[in-house]
Write an enzyme that holds these catalytic residues in place. Structure first.
Site, PDB file in Angstrom:
ATOM      1  N   ARG A 340       0.876  -1.319   0.293  1.00  0.00           N
ATOM      2  CA  ARG A 340      -0.155   0.184   0.254  1.00  0.00           C
ATOM      3  C   ARG A 340       0.906   1.145  -0.227  1.00  0.00           C
ATOM      4  O   ARG A 340       0.709   2.274   0.325  1.00  0.00           O
ATOM      5  CB  ARG A 340      -0.755  -0.242   1.084  1.00  0.00           C
ATOM      6  CG  ARG A 340      -1.717  -1.084   1.716  1.00  0.00           C
ATOM      7  CD  ARG A 340      -2.651  -1.683   0.255  1.00  0.00           C
ATOM      8  NE  ARG A 340      -3.554  -2.863   0.638  1.00  0.00           N
ATOM      9  CZ  ARG A 340      -2.577  -4.332  -0.370  1.00  0.00           C
ATOM     10  NH1 ARG A 340      -1.696  -4.081  -0.900  1.00  0.00           N
ATOM     11  NH2 ARG A 340      -3.689  -5.687   0.506  1.00  0.00           N
ATOM     12  N   ARG A 350       3.846   4.691   3.903  1.00  0.00           N
ATOM     13  CA  ARG A 350       4.064   4.053   4.438  1.00  0.00           C
ATOM     14  C   ARG A 350       5.266   2.910   4.381  1.00  0.00           C
ATOM     15  O   ARG A 350       5.352   2.659   3.195  1.00  0.00           O
ATOM     16  CB  ARG A 350       2.551   3.119   4.288  1.00  0.00           C
ATOM     17  CG  ARG A 350       2.511   2.179   5.692  1.00  0.00           C
ATOM     18  CD  ARG A 350       1.685   0.845   5.143  1.00  0.00           C
ATOM     19  NE  ARG A 350       0.031   0.838   4.835  1.00  0.00           N
ATOM     20  CZ  ARG A 350      -0.447   0.353   5.195  1.00  0.00           C
ATOM     21  NH1 ARG A 350      -0.693  -1.207   4.817  1.00  0.00           N
ATOM     22  NH2 ARG A 350      -1.947   0.085   5.211  1.00  0.00           N
ATOM     23  N   ARG A 356      -1.182  -8.187   7.065  1.00  0.00           N
ATOM     24  CA  ARG A 356      -1.838  -8.699   6.843  1.00  0.00           C
ATOM     25  C   ARG A 356      -2.336  -8.729   4.816  1.00  0.00           C
ATOM     26  O   ARG A 356      -2.926  -9.388   4.643  1.00  0.00           O
ATOM     27  CB  ARG A 356      -3.434  -8.832   7.405  1.00  0.00           C
ATOM     28  CG  ARG A 356      -3.951  -6.905   6.655  1.00  0.00           C
ATOM     29  CD  ARG A 356      -5.353  -6.739   7.433  1.00  0.00           C
ATOM     30  NE  ARG A 356      -6.039  -6.863   8.760  1.00  0.00           N
ATOM     31  CZ  ARG A 356      -5.556  -5.840   9.425  1.00  0.00           C
ATOM     32  NH1 ARG A 356      -5.661  -4.977   8.909  1.00  0.00           N
ATOM     33  NH2 ARG A 356      -5.771  -5.526  10.509  1.00  0.00           N
ATOM     34  N   ASP A 357      -2.123  -7.520   4.973  1.00  0.00           N
ATOM     35  CA  ASP A 357      -2.607  -6.932   3.002  1.00  0.00           C
ATOM     36  C   ASP A 357      -1.301  -7.759   1.985  1.00  0.00           C
ATOM     37  O   ASP A 357      -1.851  -8.488   1.307  1.00  0.00           O
ATOM     38  CB  ASP A 357      -2.201  -5.517   3.429  1.00  0.00           C
ATOM     39  CG  ASP A 357      -2.491  -4.927   3.956  1.00  0.00           C
ATOM     40  OD1 ASP A 357      -3.408  -5.003   4.226  1.00  0.00           O
ATOM     41  OD2 ASP A 357      -2.320  -3.685   4.024  1.00  0.00           O
ATOM     42  N   TRP A 487      -9.191  -7.146  11.290  1.00  0.00           N
ATOM     43  CA  TRP A 487      -9.437  -6.894   9.559  1.00  0.00           C
ATOM     44  C   TRP A 487      -9.881  -5.464   9.805  1.00  0.00           C
ATOM     45  O   TRP A 487      -9.710  -5.212   9.086  1.00  0.00           O
ATOM     46  CB  TRP A 487     -10.429  -7.773   8.687  1.00  0.00           C
ATOM     47  CG  TRP A 487     -10.809  -7.240   7.109  1.00  0.00           C
ATOM     48  CD1 TRP A 487      -9.374  -7.658   6.244  1.00  0.00           C
ATOM     49  CD2 TRP A 487     -11.710  -7.003   6.808  1.00  0.00           C
ATOM     50  NE1 TRP A 487      -9.829  -6.956   5.174  1.00  0.00           N
ATOM     51  CE2 TRP A 487     -11.040  -5.987   5.097  1.00  0.00           C
ATOM     52  CE3 TRP A 487     -12.689  -5.774   7.228  1.00  0.00           C
ATOM     53  CZ2 TRP A 487     -12.057  -5.343   4.646  1.00  0.00           C
ATOM     54  CZ3 TRP A 487     -13.470  -4.926   6.969  1.00  0.00           C
ATOM     55  CH2 TRP A 487     -13.221  -5.139   5.005  1.00  0.00           C
ATOM     56  N   ASP A 489      -9.898  -2.023  10.305  1.00  0.00           N
ATOM     57  CA  ASP A 489      -8.685  -1.396  10.886  1.00  0.00           C
ATOM     58  C   ASP A 489      -9.654  -0.413  11.952  1.00  0.00           C
ATOM     59  O   ASP A 489      -9.136   0.231  12.995  1.00  0.00           O
ATOM     60  CB  ASP A 489      -8.061  -0.385  10.026  1.00  0.00           C
ATOM     61  CG  ASP A 489      -7.061  -1.123   8.964  1.00  0.00           C
ATOM     62  OD1 ASP A 489      -7.060  -1.515   9.595  1.00  0.00           O
ATOM     63  OD2 ASP A 489      -6.907  -1.030   7.957  1.00  0.00           O
ATOM     64  N   GLU A 633     -15.432   1.711   6.230  1.00  0.00           N
ATOM     65  CA  GLU A 633     -15.737   0.884   7.036  1.00  0.00           C
ATOM     66  C   GLU A 633     -17.435   1.077   7.647  1.00  0.00           C
ATOM     67  O   GLU A 633     -18.124   0.891   8.439  1.00  0.00           O
ATOM     68  CB  GLU A 633     -14.870   0.258   8.467  1.00  0.00           C
ATOM     69  CG  GLU A 633     -13.779  -0.490   7.759  1.00  0.00           C
ATOM     70  CD  GLU A 633     -12.188   1.013   7.315  1.00  0.00           C
ATOM     71  OE1 GLU A 633     -12.351   1.585   6.557  1.00  0.00           O
ATOM     72  OE2 GLU A 633     -11.001   0.227   7.171  1.00  0.00           O
TER      73      GLU A 633
HETATM   74  C1  GLC Z   1      -7.712  -1.088   4.526  1.00  0.00           C
HETATM   75  C2  GLC Z   1      -6.102  -1.720   4.926  1.00  0.00           C
HETATM   76  C3  GLC Z   1      -6.221  -3.319   5.153  1.00  0.00           C
HETATM   77  C4  GLC Z   1      -7.393  -3.489   6.201  1.00  0.00           C
HETATM   78  C5  GLC Z   1      -9.060  -2.822   5.680  1.00  0.00           C
HETATM   79  C6  GLC Z   1     -10.048  -3.196   6.770  1.00  0.00           C
HETATM   80  O1  GLC Z   1      -7.800  -1.703   3.251  1.00  0.00           O
HETATM   81  O2  GLC Z   1      -5.561  -1.661   4.641  1.00  0.00           O
HETATM   82  O3  GLC Z   1      -5.371  -4.122   5.865  1.00  0.00           O
HETATM   83  O4  GLC Z   1      -7.487  -4.500   6.849  1.00  0.00           O
HETATM   84  O5  GLC Z   1      -8.855  -1.333   5.230  1.00  0.00           O
HETATM   85  O6  GLC Z   1     -10.351  -1.620   7.784  1.00  0.00           O
END
Ligand code: GLC
Length: 797
Positions: A340, A350, A356-357, A487, A489, A633
């Site tokens: 990213r 970054r 995780r990514d 996952w 954030d 989100e």
């Molecule tokens: C972004 C972040 C990822 C996270 C996602 C959901 O895409 O890069 O790591 O899981 O947001 O919050």
């Protein structure tokens, strides 16, 4: 409105209307030298890191400026234009432009007043510099006297942030020089003969294949007072004034004078990179040979098309084909390489790989380049801490065995990451499984790999430690604690709050470990994992299921998040799709929750991450509240999750729904509504605004997103049904009824499979008969042992 189309044959996206609703970008280069270029030549370059190795300045969140500009000028009429529509921006009724974004190169063609220009931008294979090859053709009847200018705006120093904000310092450490064929920029040049020579950096911008007439190394002189890249004074004047930078802003600008007879073409190349004087000179000499760029482009195509050829599908849906064969696949490689770190939205702060990514990104390329995936798997495993957790950010210069960790102040300071994530290592399970299933290389489980901080272990034990980390970090009700976040954030469930998403991931991890233990004939581990799976299954059942859905989590105050009747965020997408993916929900319950998702969360651009969006009823740790409703989100269409819902529907054999979700959120399928979507029709973005937004359908955060890999997996493993395991390949397509047949060419463990799927009865899944080279198989399974170098596979659904 449509701005371009897919050229499937050439694997290019062709933009013929340059006034796209946003800069539509492409990536060039490799980890050694990366470059981003828009359809109007905007963008920037960097060596190794967008944060610490920035060469070209770019003004984010502005008008896609500056970039790699080539200006053309008719020296008889004094009229000037640019070889890309912007920055000069001639009226589009008299200026025609076509941009071809390809795999590792971008070519911009323009026609203006009988001059046809082609500027081809690329970074040669494995090289650490870039080439802008220019071809100019005079399509008019008269000989034309033209000037051509190349321009690049260097950063004052390699640290992007410093270059932007620390002006009282950065401007005074750099200078430019003219060296016959190039502008040389030096940074910290006084250190050259001193002890700290390593601080010296030099960049160059050169011209090969044509003679430099005039030059300039100072941005202010190039542009002139109160002017912009669209109307530089020097271009207007037809010459560069020879000013070099000393304590202002550097640039590289070179001018060549051309006389082109009617019908003739001239060609030459601008080159730039981070090189010392001698190396720059040598490089420019090499490019005096005008045939070199064409050879290098062929090499790049061979490299990329070779990888992409490992899966080629021909289905009745052209958008699906274009994405799976080229663009989604290419994007998976780009996210794999650049994480990213650098795009037109990620400004390059970054400086490393998000754990995780990257572990997720690996999944997107396993079917195309398992070797490349393997190296990254080992690298990421080596970023696991010896107690089982993972470094949330893995530095580009990661040093296994010697890293500090989130417990250490030094780690927090250098990465900005304060603590462990609940899900990071959980992604290893599907990723390692997919790699081993694709290749059959189960020996990897016994390979010894270091930990990030100290010590080493077999990969199998690394995975056990990952499970141990979750078991050592349980919250209330004995479920995995949400830690800093999972996952999502934006979810702070609290130290003892628990994540149901992670619980389902853990459940899936046990399943993968059972498969591995069986293969290793490790009955103790098999028993342990089976018992754990049952134990957690019971808790998930008891605490995770409310009426008709799986909940999202439980806060440390024992408040359940995502239950029926909640005024906001009552239904969350990921726990439903993951209940199916993890194997926790059986077909019946799985079908019911996915129906609920379809009813409550689906919209015309995909399923929302949750609904209703938070407005007034968010709990303290629901940081998503900060976003506007239907955004990211907070109830937006978080596109990465579309891959999981596609996969979940396909795993249940509901091909129609799987493709429905696929097409709702597929960039190619939105080619004709580019003004709504804004982003590139050939690349996924992070999210799409949804029903609460006045701009429903608008997408954001292009290119570098986990969407690329999850949708790829949802399509390949899900819709196309290519599901390998350690001993062979299962074929379980889940397609819409109206796909009467489709073909796939797949490389599998070095063998070629030509697969034809026939669906005369209009089914969505299932297998009536499967033959390999004329021999009937048992069920829908192809044991790897029956495969020859070339195989004809026919599946009757
Ligand atoms: C972004 C972040 C990822 C996270 C996602 C959901 O895409 O890069 O790591 O899981 O947001 O919050």
């Amino acid at each position: 409105m449509q701005y371009g189309h897919f050229d499937s044959e050439k694997r290019e996206y062709v933009i013929d209307k340059p006034d796209t609703p946003a800069p539509w970008a492409n990536y060039l280069g490799s980890p050694a030298y990366g470059a981003i270029i828009s359809n109007n030549a905007g963008g920037y370059s960097f060596v190794k890191s967008g944060a610490a190795g920035r060469l070209i300045r770019y003004r984010f969140n502005e008008q896609d400026r500056p970039g790699r500009y080539i200006y053309l000028r008719d020296d008889k009429t004094n009229d000037y234009w640019s070889a890309s529509w912007q920055p000069v921006g001639k009226p589009l009724d008299v200026y025609k432009s076509i941009c071809r974004h390809g795999t590792g190169y971008t070519q911009i063609e323009a026609d203006y007043k009988d001059i046809h220009s082609e500027s081809l931008y690329y970074v040669p294979q494995d090289a650490d510099y870039e080439v802008w090859r220019v071809k100019l053709t005079n399509n008019g009847k008269e000989t034309r006297k033209l000037s051509c200018f190349g321009f690049v705006e260097f950063t004052c120093e390699s640290f992007y942030e410093q270059d932007q904000v620390n002006l009282q310092y950065t401007q005074f450490i750099t200078r430019t020089y003219f060296k016959d064929r190039f502008i040389l920029q030096t940074i910290n040049e006084n250190c050259l003969n001193a002890l700290n020579e390593s601080r010296v950096e030099t960049r160059f911008f050169g011209l090969a294949g044509a003679k430099v007439a005039t030059y300039c190394g100072d941005r202010a002189s190039f542009l002139g007072k109160y002017r912009d890249y669209g109307n530089p004074l020097s271009i207007e004047n037809g010459k560069l004034d020879g000013t070099l930078n000393y304590n202002m802003n550097p640039c590289g600008a070179l001018h060549t004078v051309l006389e082109i007879p009617s019908g003739k073409t001239v060609e030459f190349a601008f080159l730039m990179g981070q090189k010392r004087e001698t190396a720059a000179n040598e490089l420019i000499s090499r490019y005096e040979d005008a045939s070199l760029p064409d050879k290098e482009i062929e090499q790049l195509k061979k490299y990329w098309h070779g990888k992409l050829a490992n899966l080629k599908v021909q289905t009745p849906n052209e958008n699906f084909n274009n994405m799976i064969n080229t663009w989604n696949a290419y994007q998976c490689f780009i996210t794999f390489v650049w994480s990213r770190a650098a795009s037109l939205i990620y400004c390059g702060q970054r400086n490393g790989y998000g754990y995780r990514d990257t572990v997720q990104d690996i999944q997107g390329i396993i079917h195309l380049d398992p070797q490349m995936a393997l190296e990254k798997i080992k690298f990421m495993i080596s970023a696991q801490v010896s107690h089982g957790g993972a470094l949330p950010l893995v530095k580009y210069d990661h040093n296994p065995g010697k890293e500090d960790k989130p417990e250490d102040e030094t780690y927090r300071k250098s990465t900005g990451h304060p603590s462990y994530r609940a899900d990071d290592t959980m992604w290893l399970f599907p990723t390692v499984w997919k790699y081993i299933a694709e290749t059959g290389n189960a020996a990897l489980l016994d390979e010894i790999i270091p930990y990030a901080d100290s010590g080493e272990d077999t990969l199998f034990n690394h995975l056990k430690k990952a499970i141990g980390f979750s078991l050592n970090n349980l919250g209330i009700h004995g479920l995995p604690a949400g830690l800093h976040a999972d996952w999502n954030d934006c979810l702070r469930l609290g130290a003892k709050g628990v994540s149901m998403f992670v619980a389902l991931q853990l459940y899936y991890a046990f399943e993968i470990m059972i498969r591995f233990s069986k293969h290793k004939k490790d009955s103790a581990a098999e028993k342990e994992m089976t018992e754990l799976k049952e134990r957690f299954g019971k808790i998930i059942e008891e605490r995770g299921w409310k009426t008709d859905r799986f909940v999202r989590g439980i806060t440390e105050n024992d408040e359940t998040v995502g239950k029926p009747g909640d005024p906001e965020a009552s239904l969350w997408l990921n726990p439903q799709s993951w209940a199916v993916i993890s194997g926790f929900a059986d077909e019946k319950r799985g079908g019911a929750i996915l129906d609920l998702v379809h009813k409550e969360l689906n919209t015309k651009y995909g399923a929302r991450l949750m609904s209703p969006s938070y407005r007034k009823h968010a709990f303290d740790g629901a940081l998503a509240l900060l976003f506007n409703p239907s955004t990211k989100e907070n109830g937006g269409i978080f596109l990465q999750s579309q891959g999981w819902i596609i996969l979940a529907e396909a795993l249940l054999g509901r091909g129609g729904r799987a493709l429905e979700y696929y097409l709702e959120s597929c960039p190619a399928a939105q080619n004709t509504i580019a003004d709504t979507r804004l982003m590139e029709p050939y690349a996924y973005s992070q999210f799409t605004e949804s029903v609460d937004s006045p701009f429903e359908g608008r997408s954001h955060v292009h290119w570098l997103t986990g969407t690329a890999s999850t949708v790829m997996v949802g399509s390949v493993e899900g819709i196309l049904g290519l599901r390998p395991d350690i001993d062979g390949l299962r074929l379980t397509p889940a397609i819409p009824k109206d796909w009467k047949s489709f073909t796939m060419e797949k490389t599998f463990r070095g063998n070629k499979l030509n697969i034809k799927v026939n669906n005369p009865d209009g089914k969505e899944c299932g297998c009536k008969k499967l033959t390999v080279n004329g021999t009937a198989m048992e069920g829908n399974y192809i044991p790897a042992s029956v495969l020859k170098t070339e195989n004809e596979v026919i599946l009757e659904m």
